[in-house]
Design a protein around this motif. Sequence first.
Motif, short mmCIF file in Angstrom:
data_model
loop_
_atom_site.label_atom_id
_atom_site.label_comp_id
_atom_site.label_asym_id
_atom_site.label_seq_id
_atom_site.Cartn_x
_atom_site.Cartn_y
_atom_site.Cartn_z
N LEU C 21 47.77 42.63 34.65
CA LEU C 21 46.33 43.57 35.04
C LEU C 21 46.39 45.07 35.26
O LEU C 21 45.32 45.72 35.08
CB LEU C 21 45.97 42.87 36.43
CG LEU C 21 45.53 41.35 36.67
CD1 LEU C 21 45.32 41.07 37.99
CD2 LEU C 21 44.52 41.09 35.59
N ALA C 45 39.65 40.27 38.32
CA ALA C 45 41.01 39.53 38.71
C ALA C 45 42.06 40.30 39.60
O ALA C 45 41.83 41.73 39.56
CB ALA C 45 41.82 39.04 37.47
N TYR C 197 41.36 36.40 30.42
CA TYR C 197 42.40 36.86 31.66
C TYR C 197 43.71 35.70 31.62
O TYR C 197 44.77 36.07 32.03
CB TYR C 197 41.82 36.80 32.78
CG TYR C 197 41.04 38.14 33.24
CD1 TYR C 197 41.59 39.02 33.68
CD2 TYR C 197 39.82 38.47 32.62
CE1 TYR C 197 41.04 40.47 33.94
CE2 TYR C 197 39.06 39.39 32.86
CZ TYR C 197 39.61 40.51 33.46
OH TYR C 197 39.08 41.79 33.60
N PRO C 220 35.78 31.60 42.68
CA PRO C 220 37.07 32.04 42.17
C PRO C 220 38.16 31.10 42.07
O PRO C 220 38.01 30.25 43.24
CB PRO C 220 37.54 33.30 43.03
CG PRO C 220 36.26 33.79 43.58
CD PRO C 220 35.48 32.66 43.75
N TYR C 236 47.32 34.71 40.97
CA TYR C 236 46.44 35.39 40.56
C TYR C 236 45.11 34.76 41.11
O TYR C 236 45.12 33.59 41.22
CB TYR C 236 46.34 35.16 39.00
CG TYR C 236 47.38 35.84 38.07
CD1 TYR C 236 47.41 37.28 38.02
CD2 TYR C 236 48.55 35.18 37.94
CE1 TYR C 236 48.45 37.81 37.49
CE2 TYR C 236 49.50 35.93 36.90
CZ TYR C 236 49.42 37.29 36.75
OH TYR C 236 50.40 37.94 35.95
N LEU C 238 41.09 34.71 40.39
CA LEU C 238 40.22 35.14 38.99
C LEU C 238 38.88 34.82 39.48
O LEU C 238 38.45 33.46 39.69
CB LEU C 238 40.68 34.44 37.61
CG LEU C 238 39.76 34.65 36.37
CD1 LEU C 238 39.73 36.06 36.03
CD2 LEU C 238 40.57 33.81 35.40
#
Lengths: 245, 245, 245
Positions: C21, C45, C197, C220, C236, C238
């Motif tokens: 990222l 993200a 991603y 998310p 993570y 996202l």
Amino acid sequence: MIDVIVTGDVLKAVTKAMVALVSEARFHFNSDGLHSRAVDPANVAMVIVDVPKDSFEVYKVDEEKTIGVDVNRVFDISKAIKSGELVEMKVEDETSLMIKFGSVQYSVALIDPSAIRKEPKVPSLELPAKIVLDAGEFKKAINAADKISDHVVFRSDETGFYIEAEGDVDRIEFHMSEAELIEFNRGVARSMFSIEYLKEFVKTAGSGDVLTIYLGNNYPVRLVFEVADGKAKVEYILAPRIEAE
Amino acid sequence: MIDVIVTGDVLKAVTKAMVALVSEARFHFNSDGLHSRAVDPANVAMVIVDVPKDSFEVYKVDEEKTIGVDVNRVFDISKAIKSGELVEMKVEDETSLMIKFGSVQYSVALIDPSAIRKEPKVPSLELPAKIVLDAGEFKKAINAADKISDHVVFRSDETGFYIEAEGDVDRIEFHMSEAELIEFNRGVARSMFSIEYLKEFVKTAGSGDVLTIYLGNNYPVRLVFEVADGKAKVEYILAPRIEAE
Amino acid sequence: MIDVIVTGDVLKAVTKAMVALVSEARFHFNSDGLHSRAVDPANVAMVIVDVPKDSFEVYKVDEEKTIGVDVNRVFDISKAIKSGELVEMKVEDETSLMIKFGSVQYSVALIDPSAIRKEPKVPSLELPAKIVLDAGEFKKAINAADKISDHVVFRSDETGFYIEAEGDVDRIEFHMSEAELIEFNRGVARSMFSIEYLKEFVKTAGSGDVLTIYLGNNYPVRLVFEVADGKAKVEYILAPRIEAE
């Protein structure tokens, strides 16, 4: 006539060592074994290769003989040979080198030796420091240094051997003390070298191979690699770079 | 309806063999097993693939059925399957091929078979020489020849089987005597072929796979590979090149 | 002053997770261990990394300390470290991070933490479905989906967990039933995400690593990877993609 048999790893190691500097070279077969020497076009580095007669399985050489070899081509061929596989090299008619292994036989055209750049004299060098170490460790250090700079300093004193490189913001230091080195005479010396050449040289050898470094003060360095299980000796001599103040 | 289960290596081998020549093909599922045939766009080479019913773990095919397959796509999918892993292929509704292995299930759109280039007739060929050898050895010879030329001569006589290639200055010869061949009828034959095709064909097979070569005089050659542990047969027929005098 | 020792796999895992990222990040060393957080430039993200104190071999941190790290650079260095090899990280003078392993010692310039993009707040998310599975299986599914589409649907209901992707003509479905999952609360949820991603995230982990997915409805997703033999946690978050009707 030349008719010799050697293991594939020797032919591969020897030609790989030479292609680091040149694409064509003279190979001398005499009563001691195979010898070759060459300098790179910029005259910055020299390679010296020796394969003693005893490293061959069969070594039939009627009289001293020099052939001109396209080392790129032979290195390319040698990649297909397995390490322990036997390879026969034969020169019968002056025009071609026969390379045979397994079921495959290559005829590679020879080059007129007089058309190849003259061989250099090996300079006589007084180098106070002698450092013997694992070639794989040296290789790791050179490859790490290559990521941040285009030159390195080799340095040795009573505390051991150092390789140092400085980038714009980062710094790397490789250090082996006497205890970590295979042999060390505690000689004091320091010179700077181009990584460009060194990173080609280290391709020659791997972990487990023995490397002897002879180092001086702002003077050429000698890197002597024992390769192919000690069956061949590859020596590089590299001129130093001038350090800016 | 088609509903068959086979190991991943078979699907991979079959689709890899076909993509050497075409990107789309007709797959016939009948009472004997899976069959496919195709010629390359230049009409120089043909591929014939057979997977006998017994090579499938499960083979449920209600009636003879022909589907149009994007072999590039299926080969791509098959790369993700482990060799021994089972893969199910299912056609229910004429529009898509379901490919399932592990937790993943693909639906690949089928192509109307009538939209795919017509299948060739397999020519009848009188080929005097039969040479059976390890496919890996053949592969090595073709890849070596590819480095110096764009064509090779296949030759056989009572002294064995030869593959010869000549570059501008170099020459390579691969030779296997009767003792080194798996089977050999000492037939006398000689033809020249494009390496371009052969180097695609040899990707199909590896060391340990058996290759049978049927060779004639300035005549097409038949290369029959037994792949995926003998579970599938891949045959290539390749037209000869005319030798310039 | 910071002076810690950890195995190479931890440093590699942590920096690899962040470079998915960002190229620069703040590393906080406090009494619990090492923590870092960052969002990508597009604000889509977030990555959260935690290495508990107990995952270090030696953890000497005088007082809470935050440093600015060029994670690309450190990840690059960490690639040369063997998995089980110990690496020392030391900050003495605020300007550089010393990274030492084997005979090699790097000094990497630190970045002023205030010059690095502000850290995000971790959002509070109500996510009904919890799915625990092998990270390697998830990775396979994402990489397969990537070949046919640029987005995937994650879906869970009482029949298990699904990942679905649709291309122009092809379709792929990954399905794991409760029996195939390590843990599953049978929560019902469904959201769509960019594969762009996800395919970066899955590089973080491999077969055998445990992944916990917390999934909601058009909300998310949280992907929590336990990496480096459980010694580090990479999470993570996202944002979902809006599905066109």
